[in-house]
Motif scaffolding. Structure first.
Motif, PDB file in Angstrom:
ATOM      1  N   LYS A  75       0.859  -1.186   0.000  1.00 30.64           N
ATOM      2  CA  LYS A  75       0.000   0.000   0.000  1.00 30.64           C
ATOM      3  C   LYS A  75       0.890   1.230   0.000  1.00 30.64           C
ATOM      4  O   LYS A  75       1.922   1.263   0.659  1.00 30.64           O
ATOM      5  CB  LYS A  75      -0.906   0.012   1.223  1.00 30.64           C
ATOM      6  CG  LYS A  75      -1.919  -1.102   1.209  1.00 30.64           C
ATOM      7  CD  LYS A  75      -2.798  -1.037   2.433  1.00 30.64           C
ATOM      8  CE  LYS A  75      -3.791  -2.171   2.438  1.00 30.64           C
ATOM      9  NZ  LYS A  75      -4.635  -2.126   3.640  1.00 30.64           N
ATOM     10  N   HIS A  94      -1.506   1.298  -6.232  1.00 28.21           N
ATOM     11  CA  HIS A  94      -1.336   0.902  -4.834  1.00 28.21           C
ATOM     12  C   HIS A  94      -1.643   2.019  -3.837  1.00 28.21           C
ATOM     13  O   HIS A  94      -1.439   1.850  -2.635  1.00 28.21           O
ATOM     14  CB  HIS A  94       0.069   0.326  -4.559  1.00 28.21           C
ATOM     15  CG  HIS A  94       0.350  -0.930  -5.291  1.00 28.21           C
ATOM     16  ND1 HIS A  94       0.023  -2.169  -4.815  1.00 28.21           N
ATOM     17  CD2 HIS A  94       0.921  -1.143  -6.512  1.00 28.21           C
ATOM     18  CE1 HIS A  94       0.382  -3.090  -5.683  1.00 28.21           C
ATOM     19  NE2 HIS A  94       0.925  -2.483  -6.735  1.00 28.21           N
ATOM     20  N   TRP A  95      -2.109   3.185  -4.310  1.00 28.24           N
ATOM     21  CA  TRP A  95      -2.469   4.261  -3.389  1.00 28.24           C
ATOM     22  C   TRP A  95      -3.522   3.757  -2.413  1.00 28.24           C
ATOM     23  O   TRP A  95      -4.445   3.041  -2.773  1.00 28.24           O
ATOM     24  CB  TRP A  95      -3.011   5.487  -4.124  1.00 28.24           C
ATOM     25  CG  TRP A  95      -3.613   6.456  -3.158  1.00 28.24           C
ATOM     26  CD1 TRP A  95      -4.936   6.684  -2.945  1.00 28.24           C
ATOM     27  CD2 TRP A  95      -2.914   7.303  -2.241  1.00 28.24           C
ATOM     28  NE1 TRP A  95      -5.104   7.628  -1.952  1.00 28.24           N
ATOM     29  CE2 TRP A  95      -3.879   8.008  -1.488  1.00 28.24           C
ATOM     30  CE3 TRP A  95      -1.570   7.508  -1.965  1.00 28.24           C
ATOM     31  CZ2 TRP A  95      -3.529   8.929  -0.500  1.00 28.24           C
ATOM     32  CZ3 TRP A  95      -1.237   8.419  -0.968  1.00 28.24           C
ATOM     33  CH2 TRP A  95      -2.205   9.113  -0.261  1.00 28.24           C
ATOM     34  N   SER A  96      -3.412   4.122  -1.161  1.00 23.92           N
ATOM     35  CA  SER A  96      -4.387   3.774  -0.134  1.00 23.92           C
ATOM     36  C   SER A  96      -4.755   5.017   0.649  1.00 23.92           C
ATOM     37  O   SER A  96      -3.873   5.739   1.119  1.00 23.92           O
ATOM     38  CB  SER A  96      -3.825   2.724   0.810  1.00 23.92           C
ATOM     39  OG  SER A  96      -4.766   2.422   1.820  1.00 23.92           O
ATOM     40  N   GLU A  98      -6.360   4.695   3.383  1.00 22.88           N
ATOM     41  CA  GLU A  98      -6.384   4.228   4.769  1.00 22.88           C
ATOM     42  C   GLU A  98      -5.242   4.884   5.541  1.00 22.88           C
ATOM     43  O   GLU A  98      -4.319   5.427   4.947  1.00 22.88           O
ATOM     44  CB  GLU A  98      -6.185   2.713   4.828  1.00 22.88           C
ATOM     45  CG  GLU A  98      -7.218   1.907   4.109  1.00 22.88           C
ATOM     46  CD  GLU A  98      -6.832   0.442   4.055  1.00 22.88           C
ATOM     47  OE1 GLU A  98      -6.009  -0.019   4.881  1.00 22.88           O
ATOM     48  OE2 GLU A  98      -7.343  -0.255   3.179  1.00 22.88           O
TER      49      GLU A  98
END
Length: 101
Positions: A75, A94-96, A98
């Motif tokens: 992530k 893969h950007w998150s 969260e």
């Protein structure tokens, strides 16, 4: 021990620089160092984005998954990179959104 806390740094000259490298735990995100790799950009991106060659160099460092240094399902988080850079990295694979936990 006085040394760079980050695993890698990316300069505005378009080069990536080893801080601690792939195999040494960083000291950049309290409570999360054991399971993270930190790539930091050198510069101020509050109003202007980094040059294209700096972004390209950062993307080359993401090859860690192909090298087996990071999980292929990693992530990507952005911690205080400045608003213009933050907007750019939010578009990368893969950007998150969260929190890093």
């Amino acid at each position: 021990m006085d040394e760079i806390s980050y695993n890698f740094l990316v300069g505005s000259d378009g080069y990536g620089y080893d801080g601690r490298g792939w195999d040494v735990m960083g000291n950049h995100t309290e409570g999360h160092n054991a399971k993270t790799i930190c790539i930091t950009f050198i510069g101020n991106f509050s109003e202007e984005p980094p040059p294209a060659h700096q972004l390209k160099a950062a993307n080359k460092l993401r090859k860690g998954a192909k090298l087996g240094k990071i999980n292929s399902e990693y992530k990507l988080f952005g911690l205080s990179p400045g608003p213009t850079l933050y907007g750019i990295i939010q578009t990368w694979d893969h950007w998150s959104s969260e929190t890093c936990s």
